[in-house]
Design an enzyme around this catalytic site. Structure first.
Site, PDB file in Angstrom:
ATOM      1  N   SER A  91      34.732  36.637  31.083  1.00  0.00           N
ATOM      2  CA  SER A  91      35.333  37.979  31.084  1.00  0.00           C
ATOM      3  C   SER A  91      36.844  37.823  31.251  1.00  0.00           C
ATOM      4  CB  SER A  91      34.740  38.847  32.194  1.00  0.00           C
ATOM      5  OG  SER A  91      34.788  38.183  33.435  1.00  0.00           O
ATOM      6  N   GLU A 140      40.589  39.823  32.356  1.00  0.00           N
ATOM      7  CA  GLU A 140      41.203  40.956  33.075  1.00  0.00           C
ATOM      8  C   GLU A 140      42.599  41.242  32.534  1.00  0.00           C
ATOM      9  OE1 GLU A 140      40.669  40.954  37.354  1.00  0.00           O
ATOM     10  OE2 GLU A 140      42.768  41.484  37.613  1.00  0.00           O
ATOM     11  N   ASP A 199      45.673  47.036  47.587  1.00  0.00           N
ATOM     12  CA  ASP A 199      46.655  46.618  48.589  1.00  0.00           C
ATOM     13  C   ASP A 199      47.336  47.851  49.134  1.00  0.00           C
ATOM     14  OD1 ASP A 199      46.376  43.845  48.804  1.00  0.00           O
ATOM     15  OD2 ASP A 199      47.228  43.630  46.801  1.00  0.00           O
ATOM     16  N   PHE A 209      52.648  35.600  43.745  1.00  0.00           N
ATOM     17  CA  PHE A 209      51.274  36.129  43.829  1.00  0.00           C
ATOM     18  C   PHE A 209      50.530  35.484  45.005  1.00  0.00           C
ATOM     19  CE2 PHE A 209      50.694  36.732  38.919  1.00  0.00           C
ATOM     20  CZ  PHE A 209      51.367  37.928  38.981  1.00  0.00           C
ATOM     21  N   HIS A 227      35.896  34.346  35.099  1.00  0.00           N
ATOM     22  CA  HIS A 227      36.664  35.579  34.889  1.00  0.00           C
ATOM     23  C   HIS A 227      38.141  35.185  34.855  1.00  0.00           C
ATOM     24  CE1 HIS A 227      37.620  39.906  35.298  1.00  0.00           C
ATOM     25  NE2 HIS A 227      38.568  39.538  36.138  1.00  0.00           N
TER      26      HIS A 227
HETATM   27  C1  LIG Z   1      38.814  40.299  41.162  1.00  0.00           C
HETATM   28  C2  LIG Z   1      39.905  41.098  41.843  1.00  0.00           C
HETATM   29  C3  LIG Z   1      40.423  42.216  41.199  1.00  0.00           C
HETATM   30  C4  LIG Z   1      41.411  42.982  41.821  1.00  0.00           C
HETATM   31  N1  LIG Z   1      41.899  44.090  41.167  1.00  0.00           N
HETATM   32  C5  LIG Z   1      42.788  44.907  41.801  1.00  0.00           C
HETATM   33  C6  LIG Z   1      43.231  46.139  41.196  1.00  0.00           C
HETATM   34  O1  LIG Z   1      42.853  46.469  40.067  1.00  0.00           O
HETATM   35  N2  LIG Z   1      44.082  46.927  41.891  1.00  0.00           N
HETATM   36  C7  LIG Z   1      44.514  46.587  43.153  1.00  0.00           C
HETATM   37  O2  LIG Z   1      45.295  47.363  43.751  1.00  0.00           O
HETATM   38  N3  LIG Z   1      44.130  45.430  43.745  1.00  0.00           N
HETATM   39  C8  LIG Z   1      43.271  44.596  43.105  1.00  0.00           C
HETATM   40  N4  LIG Z   1      42.849  43.435  43.720  1.00  0.00           N
HETATM   41  C9  LIG Z   1      43.411  43.059  45.022  1.00  0.00           C
HETATM   42  C10 LIG Z   1      42.654  43.718  46.190  1.00  0.00           C
HETATM   43  O3  LIG Z   1      42.724  45.113  46.087  1.00  0.00           O
HETATM   44  C11 LIG Z   1      43.319  43.228  47.480  1.00  0.00           C
HETATM   45  O4  LIG Z   1      43.005  41.877  47.696  1.00  0.00           O
HETATM   46  C12 LIG Z   1      43.051  44.075  48.702  1.00  0.00           C
HETATM   47  O5  LIG Z   1      43.978  43.679  49.727  1.00  0.00           O
HETATM   48  C13 LIG Z   1      41.642  43.935  49.270  1.00  0.00           C
HETATM   49  O6  LIG Z   1      40.724  44.555  48.481  1.00  0.00           O
HETATM   50  P1  LIG Z   1      39.156  44.375  48.733  1.00  0.00           P
HETATM   51  O7  LIG Z   1      38.457  45.234  47.787  1.00  0.00           O
HETATM   52  O8  LIG Z   1      38.811  42.944  48.800  1.00  0.00           O
HETATM   53  O9  LIG Z   1      39.088  45.004  50.228  1.00  0.00           O
HETATM   54  P2  LIG Z   1      38.000  44.959  51.354  1.00  0.00           P
HETATM   55  O10 LIG Z   1      36.749  44.332  50.921  1.00  0.00           O
HETATM   56  O11 LIG Z   1      37.945  46.335  51.940  1.00  0.00           O
HETATM   57  O12 LIG Z   1      38.674  43.967  52.440  1.00  0.00           O
HETATM   58  C14 LIG Z   1      40.038  44.130  52.826  1.00  0.00           C
HETATM   59  C15 LIG Z   1      40.281  43.417  54.156  1.00  0.00           C
HETATM   60  O13 LIG Z   1      39.695  44.181  55.216  1.00  0.00           O
HETATM   61  C16 LIG Z   1      38.788  43.386  55.974  1.00  0.00           C
HETATM   62  N5  LIG Z   1      37.700  44.286  56.370  1.00  0.00           N
HETATM   63  C17 LIG Z   1      36.792  44.868  55.575  1.00  0.00           C
HETATM   64  N6  LIG Z   1      35.985  45.675  56.300  1.00  0.00           N
HETATM   65  C18 LIG Z   1      36.419  45.610  57.584  1.00  0.00           C
HETATM   66  C19 LIG Z   1      36.015  46.231  58.797  1.00  0.00           C
HETATM   67  N7  LIG Z   1      35.009  47.091  58.843  1.00  0.00           N
HETATM   68  N8  LIG Z   1      36.700  45.941  59.938  1.00  0.00           N
HETATM   69  C20 LIG Z   1      37.761  45.063  59.901  1.00  0.00           C
HETATM   70  N9  LIG Z   1      38.190  44.442  58.771  1.00  0.00           N
HETATM   71  C21 LIG Z   1      37.527  44.722  57.619  1.00  0.00           C
HETATM   72  C22 LIG Z   1      38.345  42.280  55.026  1.00  0.00           C
HETATM   73  O14 LIG Z   1      37.889  41.129  55.733  1.00  0.00           O
HETATM   74  C23 LIG Z   1      39.650  42.025  54.275  1.00  0.00           C
HETATM   75  O15 LIG Z   1      40.521  41.232  55.046  1.00  0.00           O
HETATM   76  C24 LIG Z   1      41.883  42.615  43.113  1.00  0.00           C
HETATM   77  C25 LIG Z   1      41.376  41.468  43.740  1.00  0.00           C
HETATM   78  C26 LIG Z   1      40.392  40.712  43.124  1.00  0.00           C
HETATM   79  C27 LIG Z   1      39.856  39.476  43.818  1.00  0.00           C
END
Ligand SMILES: Cc1cc2nc3c(=O)[nH]c(=O)nc-3n(C[C@H](O)[C@H](O)[C@H](O)COP(=O)(O)OP(=O)(O)OC[C@H]3O[C@@H](n4cnc5c(N)ncnc54)[C@H](O)[C@@H]3O)c2cc1C
Length: 281
Positions: free
Chosen positions: A12, A14, A105, A212, A262
């Site tokens: 895939s 991105e 983020d 990055f 990916h």
């Molecule tokens: C494949 C991929 C695609 C991405 N695409 C985008 C995009 O399109 N747009 C964008 O803005 N960003 C994107 N990102 C980046 C991503 O949004 C960031 O890494 C962001 O900081 C974390 O997102 P997440 O969904 O992993 O968050 P989460 O899974 O919510 O985790 C975020 C942090 O919070 C912690 N955490 C989670 N739940 C709890 C809890 N209950 N209590 C305490 N801590 C907790 C986790 O351990 C982690 O450190 C992408 C990353 C990847 C790997």
């Protein structure tokens, strides 16, 4: 080199949604070049807080109109439930069936906190609103997310996202295959059964990659950083080394038996096409 079973892994790609008509044209060219590899889907990123909402949608619908499977990313930080609900239902109405669900983020400056704190809450919300309509991907971090309190807490977070209804995970990029292998073993031990697809970042430019990596916590191994830096402005040598290193990484992953690859394309096709040709030879 790959064995015969691994010659055609699920692939895939991105993209990010371009800001200009020229950027859209460039992306069309890249997409055309990458379509030759019969990807499972093309995904399109989403700016935190909805900043690229319309451009992500436009790009996704164009990809879909070309007959490819398109997977929009949705990040939930700073968004309300009603905004996410509207977005989900719009995608559903257009026949989109695949999403990448993220927290995003935390943007700098004054922004509202929104209705979601973590991606697990978004996955749960998508399932409540749309049932099994979407195949949901979430993010995973073999070298751990920079905000995670501990590696175990980060693994538990991935488990929460899977238990909330995610179908699969895509990892942050990495250059150390062992970090990924160990991570997958730890996921297995936690009872995570969904596939964890490695995210692959080609090396185009050391300054950009270091930027990055600082933000997302992906390590550039010392030997690689030093060798890339030694080339200075010699972009051709940087790219050549990058192609070798990333092709080798992909081969190692495929021999191990990863569920797919990916690629983070940064909207460019040439380097990735060379890498895929290398691993298919
Ligand atoms: C494949 C991929 C695609 C991405 N695409 C985008 C995009 O399109 N747009 C964008 O803005 N960003 C994107 N990102 C980046 C991503 O949004 C960031 O890494 C962001 O900081 C974390 O997102 P997440 O969904 O992993 O968050 P989460 O899974 O919510 O985790 C975020 C942090 O919070 C912690 N955490 C989670 N739940 C709890 C809890 N209950 N209590 C305490 N801590 C907790 C986790 O351990 C982690 O450190 C992408 C990353 C990847 C790997």
């Amino acid at each position: 080199m790959m064995n015969s079973q691994q010659k055609n892994p699920a692939i895939s790609f991105e993209f990010f949604p371009p800001k200009t008509p020229e950027g859209m044209d460039k992306l069309r060219e890249a997409r055309k070049a990458l379509a030759q590899f019969n990807p499972e889907f093309f995904s399109v990123t989403f700016g935190a807080g909805g900043s690229t909402r319309d451009r992500t949608m436009e790009t996704v619908l164009e990809i879909q109109s070309e007959g490819h499977q398109a997977a929009p990313h949705i990040s939930c930080i700073s968004s309300s439930k009603s905004e996410i609900r509207d977005l989900l239902h719009t995608y559903q109405a257009h026949g989109i069936k695949h999403l990448v669900a993220l927290r995003g983020d935390v943007p700098s400056g004054e922004v509202s906190a929104g209705d979601f704190k973590y991606a697990a809450e978004l996955v749960e919300f998508i399932r409540t609103e749309t049932g099994d309509h979407f195949f949901i991907e979430v993010a995973a971090y073999p070298e751990f997310h920079p905000e995670a309190k501990t590696p175990s807490a980060d693994l538990q977070n991935l488990k929460r996202k899977m238990d909330a209804g995610a179908n699969s995970a895509i990892t942050q990029y990495f250059y150390n295959a062992d970090a990924y292998f160990r991570f997958v073993e730890q996921c297995d031990a936690l009872g995570i059964t969904q596939p964890i697809v490695p995210g692959i970042m080609p090396i185009y430019n050391i300054t950009q990659l270091a930027r990055f990596s600082n933000v997302c916590g992906a390590e550039i191994p010392r030997w690689l950083k030093l060798r890339l830096e030694e080339y200075g402005d010699d972009m051709a040598s940087i790219r050549a080394l990058g192609v070798d290193v990333v092709s080798e990484l992909c081969e190692t992953l495929l021999v191990w038996g990863v569920p797919g690859l990916h690629f983070y394309t940064l909207n460019q096709a040439a380097t990735i096409s060379t890498i895929i040709h290398n691993i298919q030879d």
